[in-house]
Design a protein around this motif. Structure first.
Motif, PDB file in Angstrom:
ATOM      1  N   GLU A 247       0.818  -1.211   0.000  1.00 26.97           N
ATOM      2  CA  GLU A 247       0.000   0.000   0.000  1.00 26.97           C
ATOM      3  C   GLU A 247       0.852   1.260   0.000  1.00 26.97           C
ATOM      4  O   GLU A 247       0.404   2.312  -0.467  1.00 26.97           O
ATOM      5  CB  GLU A 247      -0.942  -0.009   1.210  1.00 26.97           C
ATOM      6  CG  GLU A 247      -1.978  -1.125   1.160  1.00 26.97           C
ATOM      7  CD  GLU A 247      -3.072  -0.951   2.195  1.00 26.97           C
ATOM      8  OE1 GLU A 247      -2.863  -0.166   3.138  1.00 26.97           O
ATOM      9  OE2 GLU A 247      -4.118  -1.602   2.050  1.00 26.97           O
ATOM     10  N   VAL A 248       2.080   1.159   0.540  1.00 32.26           N
ATOM     11  CA  VAL A 248       2.995   2.296   0.513  1.00 32.26           C
ATOM     12  C   VAL A 248       3.847   2.277  -0.752  1.00 32.26           C
ATOM     13  O   VAL A 248       4.083   3.312  -1.383  1.00 32.26           O
ATOM     14  CB  VAL A 248       3.905   2.272   1.762  1.00 32.26           C
ATOM     15  CG1 VAL A 248       4.894   3.435   1.727  1.00 32.26           C
ATOM     16  CG2 VAL A 248       3.071   2.325   3.029  1.00 32.26           C
ATOM     17  N   GLY A 249       4.309   1.089  -1.129  1.00 31.67           N
ATOM     18  CA  GLY A 249       5.239   0.981  -2.248  1.00 31.67           C
ATOM     19  C   GLY A 249       4.606   1.233  -3.604  1.00 31.67           C
ATOM     20  O   GLY A 249       5.229   1.830  -4.489  1.00 31.67           O
ATOM     21  N   ALA A 369       3.095   0.616   7.985  1.00 37.35           N
ATOM     22  CA  ALA A 369       3.995   1.482   8.753  1.00 37.35           C
ATOM     23  C   ALA A 369       5.453   1.086   8.525  1.00 37.35           C
ATOM     24  O   ALA A 369       6.339   1.938   8.429  1.00 37.35           O
ATOM     25  CB  ALA A 369       3.649   1.403  10.240  1.00 37.35           C
ATOM     26  N   LEU A 370       5.721  -0.211   8.429  1.00 35.74           N
ATOM     27  CA  LEU A 370       7.078  -0.676   8.122  1.00 35.74           C
ATOM     28  C   LEU A 370       7.457  -0.354   6.678  1.00 35.74           C
ATOM     29  O   LEU A 370       8.635  -0.132   6.366  1.00 35.74           O
ATOM     30  CB  LEU A 370       7.171  -2.180   8.363  1.00 35.74           C
ATOM     31  CG  LEU A 370       8.517  -2.843   8.040  1.00 35.74           C
ATOM     32  CD1 LEU A 370       9.620  -2.301   8.942  1.00 35.74           C
ATOM     33  CD2 LEU A 370       8.407  -4.360   8.187  1.00 35.74           C
ATOM     34  N   GLY A 371       6.451  -0.315   5.797  1.00 33.92           N
ATOM     35  CA  GLY A 371       6.718  -0.073   4.386  1.00 33.92           C
ATOM     36  C   GLY A 371       7.371   1.273   4.118  1.00 33.92           C
ATOM     37  O   GLY A 371       8.187   1.390   3.190  1.00 33.92           O
ATOM     38  N   GLY A 372       7.032   2.293   4.906  1.00 33.04           N
ATOM     39  CA  GLY A 372       7.622   3.613   4.699  1.00 33.04           C
ATOM     40  C   GLY A 372       9.143   3.594   4.787  1.00 33.04           C
ATOM     41  O   GLY A 372       9.838   3.991   3.842  1.00 33.04           O
ATOM     42  N   PRO A 373       9.712   3.137   5.913  1.00 35.63           N
ATOM     43  CA  PRO A 373      11.180   3.054   5.996  1.00 35.63           C
ATOM     44  C   PRO A 373      11.793   2.115   4.959  1.00 35.63           C
ATOM     45  O   PRO A 373      12.899   2.384   4.468  1.00 35.63           O
ATOM     46  CB  PRO A 373      11.411   2.523   7.426  1.00 35.63           C
ATOM     47  CG  PRO A 373      10.185   2.900   8.185  1.00 35.63           C
ATOM     48  CD  PRO A 373       9.072   2.822   7.200  1.00 35.63           C
ATOM     49  N   LEU A 374      11.090   1.028   4.631  1.00 29.76           N
ATOM     50  CA  LEU A 374      11.639   0.093   3.653  1.00 29.76           C
ATOM     51  C   LEU A 374      11.737   0.727   2.264  1.00 29.76           C
ATOM     52  O   LEU A 374      12.717   0.512   1.535  1.00 29.76           O
ATOM     53  CB  LEU A 374      10.779  -1.173   3.584  1.00 29.76           C
ATOM     54  CG  LEU A 374      10.796  -2.075   4.821  1.00 29.76           C
ATOM     55  CD1 LEU A 374       9.919  -3.302   4.589  1.00 29.76           C
ATOM     56  CD2 LEU A 374      12.208  -2.496   5.178  1.00 29.76           C
ATOM     57  N   THR A 376      12.115   3.883   1.688  1.00 34.47           N
ATOM     58  CA  THR A 376      13.235   4.821   1.773  1.00 34.47           C
ATOM     59  C   THR A 376      14.574   4.103   1.649  1.00 34.47           C
ATOM     60  O   THR A 376      15.506   4.597   1.006  1.00 34.47           O
ATOM     61  CB  THR A 376      13.175   5.584   3.106  1.00 34.47           C
ATOM     62  OG1 THR A 376      11.922   6.272   3.213  1.00 34.47           O
ATOM     63  CG2 THR A 376      14.306   6.610   3.193  1.00 34.47           C
ATOM     64  N   LEU A 377      14.670   2.924   2.233  1.00 34.96           N
ATOM     65  CA  LEU A 377      15.922   2.165   2.236  1.00 34.96           C
ATOM     66  C   LEU A 377      16.176   1.457   0.910  1.00 34.96           C
ATOM     67  O   LEU A 377      17.293   1.507   0.362  1.00 34.96           O
ATOM     68  CB  LEU A 377      15.893   1.146   3.383  1.00 34.96           C
ATOM     69  CG  LEU A 377      17.104   0.229   3.536  1.00 34.96           C
ATOM     70  CD1 LEU A 377      18.355   1.047   3.875  1.00 34.96           C
ATOM     71  CD2 LEU A 377      16.842  -0.820   4.621  1.00 34.96           C
ATOM     72  N   TRP A 378      15.149   0.789   0.374  1.00 31.00           N
ATOM     73  CA  TRP A 378      15.328  -0.068  -0.795  1.00 31.00           C
ATOM     74  C   TRP A 378      14.795   0.538  -2.092  1.00 31.00           C
ATOM     75  O   TRP A 378      15.173   0.093  -3.174  1.00 31.00           O
ATOM     76  CB  TRP A 378      14.622  -1.412  -0.574  1.00 31.00           C
ATOM     77  CG  TRP A 378      15.205  -2.257   0.508  1.00 31.00           C
ATOM     78  CD1 TRP A 378      16.497  -2.250   0.940  1.00 31.00           C
ATOM     79  CD2 TRP A 378      14.520  -3.233   1.297  1.00 31.00           C
ATOM     80  NE1 TRP A 378      16.661  -3.169   1.958  1.00 31.00           N
ATOM     81  CE2 TRP A 378      15.467  -3.790   2.187  1.00 31.00           C
ATOM     82  CE3 TRP A 378      13.210  -3.692   1.341  1.00 31.00           C
ATOM     83  CZ2 TRP A 378      15.145  -4.780   3.102  1.00 31.00           C
ATOM     84  CZ3 TRP A 378      12.878  -4.691   2.252  1.00 31.00           C
ATOM     85  CH2 TRP A 378      13.829  -5.220   3.121  1.00 31.00           C
ATOM     86  N   GLY A 379      13.889   1.464  -1.997  1.00 27.36           N
ATOM     87  CA  GLY A 379      13.178   1.938  -3.171  1.00 27.36           C
ATOM     88  C   GLY A 379      11.873   1.179  -3.338  1.00 27.36           C
ATOM     89  O   GLY A 379      11.692   0.078  -2.807  1.00 27.36           O
ATOM     90  N   ALA A 380      10.923   1.750  -4.082  1.00 30.84           N
ATOM     91  CA  ALA A 380       9.581   1.170  -4.211  1.00 30.84           C
ATOM     92  C   ALA A 380       9.608  -0.180  -4.912  1.00 30.84           C
ATOM     93  O   ALA A 380       8.967  -1.137  -4.459  1.00 30.84           O
ATOM     94  CB  ALA A 380       8.669   2.140  -4.961  1.00 30.84           C
ATOM     95  N   ALA A 381      10.351  -0.292  -6.012  1.00 30.45           N
ATOM     96  CA  ALA A 381      10.351  -1.532  -6.785  1.00 30.45           C
ATOM     97  C   ALA A 381      10.892  -2.699  -5.968  1.00 30.45           C
ATOM     98  O   ALA A 381      10.307  -3.787  -5.946  1.00 30.45           O
ATOM     99  CB  ALA A 381      11.167  -1.354  -8.061  1.00 30.45           C
ATOM    100  N   ASP A 382      12.021  -2.475  -5.279  1.00 27.26           N
ATOM    101  CA  ASP A 382      12.603  -3.560  -4.488  1.00 27.26           C
ATOM    102  C   ASP A 382      11.739  -3.900  -3.275  1.00 27.26           C
ATOM    103  O   ASP A 382      11.688  -5.058  -2.850  1.00 27.26           O
ATOM    104  CB  ASP A 382      14.016  -3.183  -4.037  1.00 27.26           C
ATOM    105  CG  ASP A 382      15.033  -3.283  -5.167  1.00 27.26           C
ATOM    106  OD1 ASP A 382      14.701  -3.912  -6.193  1.00 27.26           O
ATOM    107  OD2 ASP A 382      16.143  -2.742  -5.028  1.00 27.26           O
TER     108      ASP A 382
END
Length: 425
Positions: A247-249, A369-374, A376-382
């Protein structure tokens, strides 16, 4: 060929639709679901109208969270009171509180007295009974039908929800051309009143006098005594949690990797919704399908559907994959609910389903909620790719665990056999 496809679907749903009580229930529930679909647009839109400049996103996020998350808290803290209520009373309490809270918001908005704090507080208060209301709705279905008809009855409810997500926002958009967000919430309040009056008038089969095990805590205790049910709930919660980052990515993938617009993002969700509706209808006709293998296959298939997002930036390929993901996911809610309905006794079902709602309601927001930092760290595609890989690993882990335990397809029991063996009241 088309006739051969239609006949099994019609024969699967006819036994539930010919029941006048269920027909009235599903009609009113569909209207209520449509109101919630419209609220997906109306709630954040009104929040943005109320917010101070630069705070619209924060207030909109809090408003959407307030509309759902307090239901998990209500499932826990109101268990001693709600656990002893009948399914009809639970649905009436949930729909009544929703209608009252939304109507109050509308009244304050019309008179110019609505602020951001009161708006969020009223949304949160209106959702306190939502987990219990959901449990009551599916308990009513269990009371109306035996095993063979629970799956199609559940499937129609699930499909109604998916359809509401597809067409509800579009209807809300048309309303906003002439009116503001409070008008959408007024329609939503009226839809809940319709469901309230319909459920209150239903004449359900008389139940055996049983010692009711009340509350969500009791529900968790029942689950602890039935490892297969507890395992199913844990698997569902992890599945929903791993879905949360999508939902975030996805919005960031569309705007970033695809350089797309909000309309393209809407098209992705529409594709998913259409697939889920078709899959839900088809799954409801599979009354004889083994539930556990189907659940595992759905989890595995959804994981596979996310892999193309990390491989290609082709819009057509990823949208088709997302639609296939919706098609695969479509039967999942009906299949898992039917497993709980078959395994829990009449005295336990409401508490067990409320416990399930408390867990699943929080799993997706926590994943988001975890998706936001992820992202930022990995990018949306990853992030979407790794979500798919983790979901596939979940399916593989569940399969391996069952094989190691020498219980590849566990049987959850059948409460209806026990009910038939019980003495007459």
């Amino acid at each position: 060929m088309l006739g051969k496809i239609r006949i099994p679907l019609l024969s699967a749903y006819r036994p539930v639709l010919i029941d006048g009580r269920y027909s009235r229930l599903i009609s009113a529930a569909a209207v209520s679901f449509l109101g919630d679909g419209m609220a997906l647009v109306g709630i954040p839109w009104l929040a943005i109208q109320l917010a101070k400049p630069g705070q619209g996103g924060v207030v909109a996020g809090l408003a959407l969270a307030a509309y759902t998350l307090p239901g998990a808290l209500g499932a826990l803290v109101l268990g001693r009171w709600c656990g002893g209520m009948s399914a009809q009373k639970l649905v009436a309490a949930s729909t009544g509180l929703r209608a009252l809270g939304l109507a109050t918001i509308v009244a304050l908005a019309v008179t110019g007295q609505l602020g951001t704090f009161s708006y969020i507080a009223l949304l949160a208060a209106s959702s306190l009974f939502s987990a219990w209301g959901n449990a009551g709705l599916y308990t009513i279905v269990s009371q109306l039908f035996a095993d063979g008809r629970q799956l199609p009855a559940n499937a129609l409810l699930s499909v109604s929800q998916q359809i509401s997500i597809i067409i509800g926002p579009a209807i809300a958009g048309m309303i906003l051309l002439k009116l503001d967000g409070s008008a959408i919430l007024a329609v939503n309040a009226a839809s809940y009143l319709l469901l309230l009056t319909t459920v209150a008038r239903l004449k359900l089969p008389q139940q055996l006098a049983v010692a009711r095990r009340a509350g969500v805590v009791a529900g968790f205790r029942i689950l602890a005594q039935r490892p297969q049910l507890a395992s199913l709930l844990l698997i569902t919660a992890v599945f929903f949690f791993l879905y949360g980052p999508v939902e975030v990515g996805l919005p960031l993938y569309v705007t970033g990797n695809l350089a797309g617009s909000g309309q393209l993002l809407g098209a992705f969700w529409t594709a998913f919704g259409v697939g889920a509706v078709i899959g839900g209808f088809a799954g409801g006709a599979l009354a004889r399908a083994p539930r556990w293998p189907a659940v595992i296959a759905i989890i595995f298939g959804w994981g596979l559907a996310l892999l193309p997002f990390g491989i290609t930036d082709n819009t057509s390929a990823t949208m088709i994959s997302f639609a296939i993901g919706g098609l695969i996911y479509g039967p999942f809610p009906a299949f898992t609910i039917s497993l709980f309905q078959q395994a829990a006794d009449a005295s336990e079902l409401t508490s067990v389903l409320a416990a399930r709602s408390a867990v699943t309601t929080t799993a997706t927001p926590l994943g988001a909620a975890l998706g936001g930092p992820l992202v930022t760290l990995w990018g949306a595609a990853d992030t979407l790719l790794y979500s798919g890989i983790a979901t596939i690993m979940l399916a593989a882990l569940v399969t391996a665990s069952m094989l190691l335990l020498d219980k590849p397809f566990p049987r959850l029991g059948n409460k209806h056999r026990r009910c038939r063996a019980a003495p007459s009241p």
